[in-house]
Enzyme design. Sequence first.
Site, PDB file in Angstrom:
ATOM      1  N   HIS A  75       0.857  -1.188   0.000  1.00  9.07           N
ATOM      2  CA  HIS A  75       0.000   0.000   0.000  1.00  9.07           C
ATOM      3  C   HIS A  75       0.892   1.237   0.000  1.00  9.07           C
ATOM      4  CE1 HIS A  75      -4.031  -1.753   0.765  1.00  9.07           C
ATOM      5  NE2 HIS A  75      -3.328  -2.726   1.301  1.00  9.07           N
ATOM      6  N   TYR A 205      -9.089   5.023   7.953  1.00  6.22           N
ATOM      7  CA  TYR A 205      -9.286   5.443   9.347  1.00  6.22           C
ATOM      8  C   TYR A 205     -10.439   6.428   9.353  1.00  6.22           C
ATOM      9  CZ  TYR A 205      -4.743   3.552  10.799  1.00  6.22           C
ATOM     10  OH  TYR A 205      -3.688   2.721  11.088  1.00  6.22           O
ATOM     11  N   PRO A 296      -2.824   0.037  18.836  1.00  4.18           N
ATOM     12  CA  PRO A 296      -2.652  -0.424  17.456  1.00  4.18           C
ATOM     13  C   PRO A 296      -2.981   0.610  16.391  1.00  4.18           C
ATOM     14  CG  PRO A 296      -4.652  -1.341  18.408  1.00  4.18           C
ATOM     15  CD  PRO A 296      -3.946  -0.640  19.519  1.00  4.18           C
ATOM     16  N   LYS A 300       2.285   0.140  14.925  1.00  4.78           N
ATOM     17  CA  LYS A 300       3.706   0.191  15.256  1.00  4.78           C
ATOM     18  C   LYS A 300       4.240  -0.984  16.061  1.00  4.78           C
ATOM     19  CE  LYS A 300       4.314   3.758  12.986  1.00  4.78           C
ATOM     20  NZ  LYS A 300       4.927   3.505  11.698  1.00  4.78           N
ATOM     21  N   TYR A 388       4.103   6.832   9.323  1.00  5.71           N
ATOM     22  CA  TYR A 388       3.326   5.622   9.071  1.00  5.71           C
ATOM     23  C   TYR A 388       4.167   4.547   8.394  1.00  5.71           C
ATOM     24  CZ  TYR A 388      -1.157   3.219   8.814  1.00  5.71           C
ATOM     25  OH  TYR A 388      -2.189   2.346   9.015  1.00  5.71           O
TER      26      TYR A 388
END
Length: 398
Positions: A75, A205, A296, A300, A388
């Site tokens: 991704h 998200y 979560p 990480k 990220y």
Amino acid sequence: MKKITTQVGIIGAGPAGLVLAHWLKKHGISSVILELRSREYVEGRVRAGLLEQNTVDIINDLGLADRLNTEGIEHDGVYLSFDEERIHVPFAELTGGRKITIYGQQEVVKDLTDAWLEQGGQLYFETGATAIVDFDTDRPKIHFESDGGEQGILECDFVAACDGFHGIGRKTMPKDSYQSYDITYPFSWLGILANVAPSTDELIYAYHENGFALHSLRSETVSRLYLQVDNDEKLEDWPDERIWEELSTRLATKGWTLKSGPIFDKSITPMRSHMIDNLSSGRLFLAGDAGHIVPPTGGKGLNLAVADIKHLVDGFVDFYKNNSLQNLDDYTQMALRRIWRAQDFSNFMTQLFHKQDEHGSYTYKLQKAKIDYIKMSKAYKTTIAENYVGLPFETYEF
């Protein structure tokens, strides 16, 4: 009593312990792994599924990424949704091509375990470490006992405790040698795995007035989704129909539809942060969840554990090649730089997308202000993208 001798004694056959064992082997350093649980249990645990660029690179460098490269899903961005309006953050474009890969933690464990055993590596399942002694000397020992009652001692030069929050590694650390930092969030995640193709090409998200939702995935045919729920919620209060209805509501955006399917795994996970500010005592070293836990939200946990291992390997190689303890002495300092960065990013993502107060409140307005700034600012998007996908290791070398 069984006696085993090696250079590095490893407690825990999760990603951290297995990566450490393979990486040490690459440098000609011997290790033995003790694992409390059965192989079936360890390989069946549903955990993280998001691998940073650094983690993928390490597994490739170890020559263990055949299945990851075949089945993992790359991704190069993420969708951030707020009040049904969606923004795209293009990772690769903003970070010089760095990405994330979706590949379940249990699959990583299977790959690393298979390779370790096929290469003749020593891994003792259903064998619990009962005591770590003499770690303030140059010959520490791990006392262990198998499920069948057989007792033994693993004698080594160093102990690497990769055995999680409840493991003996952290419990063995002298209580006056560290300070603990903890946050317990006032909500949990209800997570599901479902036999249905993902409804999105990137993770989503979402903030909604009903609470947070996340659309992730595990493969082209399995979706992983989460809902924010209260800490006292019970699984029996969430039948499948209610879960899909709530996910559809919270993830909604114009022109997009959530596909539903049979749910085959369902769990509730409390959201918390924990860490201690010292990861070693004498020749005992902690890595992964033994030293730190993050919520979560930023993906990480596994990646932070593998980053710890990078610094540990640097230290062990320096010792065995150059007879120097300097890098091992610096291990905590090096690891903490990334740990605090991950704690901050995980907290940022958690605070940004979870409902914390009444919809329309001061807290909500601050959340919306951040989202509005992300929309207009390439710099803000870049900060999110860099964190990220995982900052390169050299970023912390100062």
